[in-house]
Design an enzyme around this catalytic site. Structure first.
Site, PDB file in Angstrom:
ATOM      1  N   SER A 138       0.825  -1.206   0.000  1.00 33.38           N
ATOM      2  CA  SER A 138       0.000   0.000   0.000  1.00 33.38           C
ATOM      3  C   SER A 138       0.861   1.259   0.000  1.00 33.38           C
ATOM      4  CB  SER A 138      -0.884  -0.006   1.256  1.00 33.38           C
ATOM      5  OG  SER A 138      -1.433   1.277   1.469  1.00 33.38           O
ATOM      6  N   TYR A 163      -2.322   0.368  10.246  1.00 28.77           N
ATOM      7  CA  TYR A 163      -2.472  -0.412   9.005  1.00 28.77           C
ATOM      8  C   TYR A 163      -1.226  -0.256   8.141  1.00 28.77           C
ATOM      9  CZ  TYR A 163      -3.649  -1.018   4.073  1.00 28.77           C
ATOM     10  OH  TYR A 163      -3.615  -1.348   2.739  1.00 28.77           O
ATOM     11  N   LYS A 167       1.794  -3.029   6.895  1.00 23.57           N
ATOM     12  CA  LYS A 167       2.203  -3.263   5.493  1.00 23.57           C
ATOM     13  C   LYS A 167       3.713  -3.005   5.353  1.00 23.57           C
ATOM     14  CE  LYS A 167      -1.611  -4.357   3.236  1.00 23.57           C
ATOM     15  NZ  LYS A 167      -1.747  -5.614   2.481  1.00 23.57           N
TER      16      LYS A 167
END
Ligand code: WQD
Length: 356
Positions: A138, A163, A167
């Site tokens: 991402s 988040y 990643k």
């Protein structure tokens, strides 16, 4: 049928995973998908163990894929898949939790699913000597941009939300692994903002519960499931003060995965390859609302709310590297995304679950 053996797709029932399966099947790959149904729907009557999204993928392509309900936290379930399919030549790893806002409330779930899950997958791959992997990463790994557009040389880390940190941590784990064992070929695909749906309107983004992401929320306002959209902040350094993001049509994203797969299946691809997948253009929240209103013919009521924790002002991509090395670039526009998302939403007002 290509002779590249089996492509294992984790999180295959999900939004990007299911769209990717369409392009993989249409490109002649043999696909096995696994999913734990955390964010996917299947018919509760037990008529099938396939998720609704993949039932429709098979109908749309006229091709079959194999599916197994597997949780990456269960190593034995994972091993059983690798034992059943000895010809797995590459894994495309989508399975993860993926909402910026939610990740502040569910930190341990995000760390456990996204990092521990990836670690389990890599361990089992190593056990079965499967050393080719395409990872769904991402743009949030870039943290607060030091320059724009973002290219792959931009530093990563210092993420603004859990988040993004998960990643980034998984990326670092994969890079360390590839440096420790030259058998590994790993491609990291850094998505910007996936949006839209397959042009048939038969599959699309179907978040369980209240949508975290902008486009599905707008679509649910347009169809009358939600009253209005909260615009998280209008004091950012962007053309109209609202958040500026690089939206990429999910079908462009799917095509990018097929290109990345073909690239990594070629000889001498050992090591780590990193690519941005975006459109290279951006749009503000208000511009997206206006574009969706135009595509749907519906007024989209909104209110200006406070900033959302973890958001940055602007994110948009330089995709020159993917264009040059993968022979891939975006072809679809924000208008195409809104048109296709609206088509999906009107054909499936409650998503895949008619009783949602
Ligand atoms: C977009 C813009 C919000 C909801 C994340 C991940 C990315 C990808 C997509 C995985 C921001 C604003 C949003 C709302 C709003 N996930 N917004 N009201 O956070 O840019 O990206 O999700 O593939 O990897 O990082 O996406 O859609 O949540 O937000 O104003 O109800 O819309 O502030 O400016 P984001 P998003």
């Amino acid at each position: 049928m290509t002779d590249e053996g089996v492509i294992l797709v984790t999180g295959g029932a999900g939004y990007v995973g299911s769209h990717c399966c369409i392009d993989l099947l249409n490109s002649g790959f043999k696909v096995v998908a696994i999913d734990n149904f955390f964010n996917a729907y299947k018919d509760p009557t037990g008529a099938t163990n396939y998720p609704e999204s993949l039932i429709r993928v098979q109908k749309l392509t006229g091709k079959s894929l194999e599916f197994h309900e597997v949780d990456l936290m269960n190593m034995d379930e994972l091993r059983s898949v690798f034992k059943k399919y000895p010809k797995i030549t590459c894994v495309i790893h989508f399975a993860a939790l993926k909402a910026v806002g939610e990740s502040f409330q569910k930190v341990l779930a995000y760390y456990s699913n996204n990092i521990h899950g990836a670690c389990n997958l890599l361990s089992v791959m190593e056990e079965f000597k499967v050393f080719k992997l395409v990872f769904s990463s991402s743009a949030t790994v870039y943290g607060v941009p030091e320059y724009l557009p973002l290219d792959e040389k931009h530093k990563t880390g210092n993420c603004t939300n859990p988040y993004g940190t998960t990643k980034d941590t998984v990326e670092r784990m994969m890079i360390d692994l590839a440096n420790s064992n030259s058998n590994w070929s790993i491609t990291l695909l850094r998505y910007f903002n996936p949006a839209g749906a397959h042009p048939s309107g038969d599959i699309g983004e179907d978040p369980l519960g209240i949508p975290n992401n902008l486009m599905p929320y707008i679509a649910q306002v347009a169809i009358g499931r939600r009253e209005k959209i909260s615009v998280y902040g209008d004091d950012y350094k962007t053309p109209d003060g609202t958040g500026y993001r690089d939206y990429i049509h999910v079908m462009d994203l799917a095509a990018g995965h097929v290109k990345a797969l073909q690239h990594i299946l070629a000889p001498n691809r050992e090591g780590v390859h990193i690519f941005n997948l975006g459109s290279g253009k951006g749009a503000t929240v208000l511009e997206v609302i206006a574009a969706f209103s135009k595509a749907s013919g519906k007024e989209i009521p909104y209110e200006i709310a406070g900033r959302r924790k973890g958001d940055v002002d602007s994110l948009y991509a330089s995709c020159d590297k993917a264009e040059k090395e993968l022979d891939w670039k975006c072809g679809l526009t924000l208008e195409d995304m809104c048109r296709d998302m609206w088509n999906w939403q009107t054909k499936n007002p409650r998503g895949f679950n008619p009783n949602a």
